[in-house]
Design an enzyme around this catalytic site. Structure first.
Site, PDB file in Angstrom:
ATOM      1  N   CYS A   1       1.097  -1.429   0.184  1.00  9.08           N
ATOM      2  CA  CYS A   1       0.031  -0.056   0.162  1.00  9.08           C
ATOM      3  C   CYS A   1       0.403   1.534  -0.487  1.00  9.08           C
ATOM      4  CB  CYS A   1      -0.564  -0.098   1.407  1.00  9.08           C
ATOM      5  SG  CYS A   1      -1.752   1.555   1.845  1.00  9.08           S
TER       6      CYS A   1
ATOM      7  N   CYS B   1      -0.647   3.666  -6.606  1.00 13.69           N
ATOM      8  CA  CYS B   1      -1.965   2.582  -5.517  1.00 13.69           C
ATOM      9  C   CYS B   1      -1.832   1.671  -6.061  1.00 13.69           C
ATOM     10  CB  CYS B   1      -3.134   3.469  -5.272  1.00 13.69           C
ATOM     11  SG  CYS B   1      -4.262   2.832  -4.567  1.00 13.69           S
TER      12      CYS B   1
HETATM   13  N1  DGL Z   1      -4.218   0.182  -2.263  1.00 20.02           N
HETATM   14  C1  DGL Z   1      -3.273   2.067  -1.816  1.00 20.02           C
HETATM   15  C2  DGL Z   1      -2.185   2.215  -2.280  1.00 20.02           C
HETATM   16  O1  DGL Z   1      -2.011   2.096  -2.324  1.00 20.02           O
HETATM   17  C3  DGL Z   1      -4.372   2.429  -0.562  1.00 20.02           C
HETATM   18  C4  DGL Z   1      -5.430   2.944  -1.174  1.00 20.02           C
HETATM   19  C5  DGL Z   1      -6.694   3.776   0.223  1.00 20.02           C
HETATM   20  O2  DGL Z   1      -7.189   2.535   0.655  1.00 20.02           O
HETATM   21  O3  DGL Z   1      -7.151   5.120  -0.110  1.00 20.02           O
HETATM   22  O4  DGL Z   1      -1.989   3.111  -1.288  1.00 20.02           O
END
Ligand code: DGL
Length: 279
Positions: free
Chosen positions: A74, A188
């Protein structure tokens, strides 16, 4: 080390894009995928709320899972909380941060866009990556307010319209007298889940950079290669912190990725109000 346990962590389903590459790189590993869906999306939290939340989740789960390595799949959590997590916990962490360096290496027009959550694109960490690796590029930072939630809905088998997806990526496409954007860094981990749709909706073709293969290479650097000829394990676990029932579509997606059973280990939060619907 034989058959390590790897914890792959995200706010929701985005980390599955990283999980796939990690599982391929270390097919012998026991993988526990943790989705902190109780407070999804992370992109709307303040830095302080996010650090407090991920610290609480790891305090609760690490004694249960006892991983050899944690992959923060993330960008939002990595750019905001990785330093605090490393300080607090003794386990090794691999983070996921915006792929600015590969984007700068790939662009010919010197115009790149970094597509992330509003949380990731406003971080000093991201600004520093741009100063260090893309100072000769025109960089457009795009904080997509709804794209992670739309990707989640797509994975749950819900209808997500092309118009909604197109609106989220539109600001990435910039054209000026000298040229136009030719590389978009997917900052993301949710976005590669809908990459084929984003490619089809792009106003012109660009190179989309998914950091997942690089994360898997880093995992192998730290843990070593899998022993030759080991069969891929299919006994991974997916753990969700919210306690909501999974849709049949999602249960199928997880089982196909070797993440079955999916279990719920509620980690309640007092930090945030109910998540506003993206609809
Ligand atoms: N998958 C996440 C990232 O890489 C975050 C998405 C979220 O929870 O806003 O930033």
């Amino acid at each position: 080390m034989n058959a390590p346990t790897i914890l792959v962590f995200d706010s929701g389903l985005g980390g599955l894009t990283v999980h796939a590459h990690v599982a391929r790189a270390r097919p012998d590993a026991r993988i526990v995928y943790v989705a902190d869906d109780e407070v999804f999306p992370y992109g709307r939290l303040t830095n302080g709320e996010l650090i407090e939340r991920v610290t609480a989740v790891f305090s609760r789960l690490l004694p249960l899972i006892e991983p050899d390595l944690i992959v923060i799949a993330c960008n939002t959590a990595s750019t905001i909380a990785l330093a605090a997590l490393r300080e607090r916990f003794a386990t090794s962490f691999v983070g996921t941060v915006p792929a600015v360096k590969p984007a700068a290496a790939a662009t010919r027009s010197r115009r790149i866009s970094v597509l992330g959550t509003p949380g990731t694109v406003r971080q000093e960490y991201t600004a520093e990556l741009i100063r260090n690796f893309a100072s000769d590029c025109r960089v457009t930072l795009v904080g997509a307010p709804r794209l992670a939630a739309l990707a989640e809905a797509h994975m749950r088998g819900e209808a997500v319209s092309d118009d909604d997806l197109a609106a989220e990526i539109a600001p990435c496409f910039v054209e000026d007298e000298g040229g136009r954007t030719d590389v978009v860094a997917l900052a993301c981990t949710h976005y590669p889940l809908v990459l084929s749709r984003l490619e089809a909706l792009a106003p012109w073709p660009v190179t989309w950079i998914d950091p997942a293969p690089a994360i898997a290479r880093r995992v192998v650097q730290l843990l070593g290669e899998a022993p030759a000829g080991v069969p891929a394990r299919t006994d991974g676990t997916a753990l969700f912190t919210a306690g909501r029932a999974l849709t049949p579509a999602l249960a199928t997606v997880l089982a196909e990725r070797g993440l079955s059973p999916a279990v719920v280990e509620p980690v309640p939060s007092r930090l945030t109000p109910a998540v506003p619907s993206f609809k």
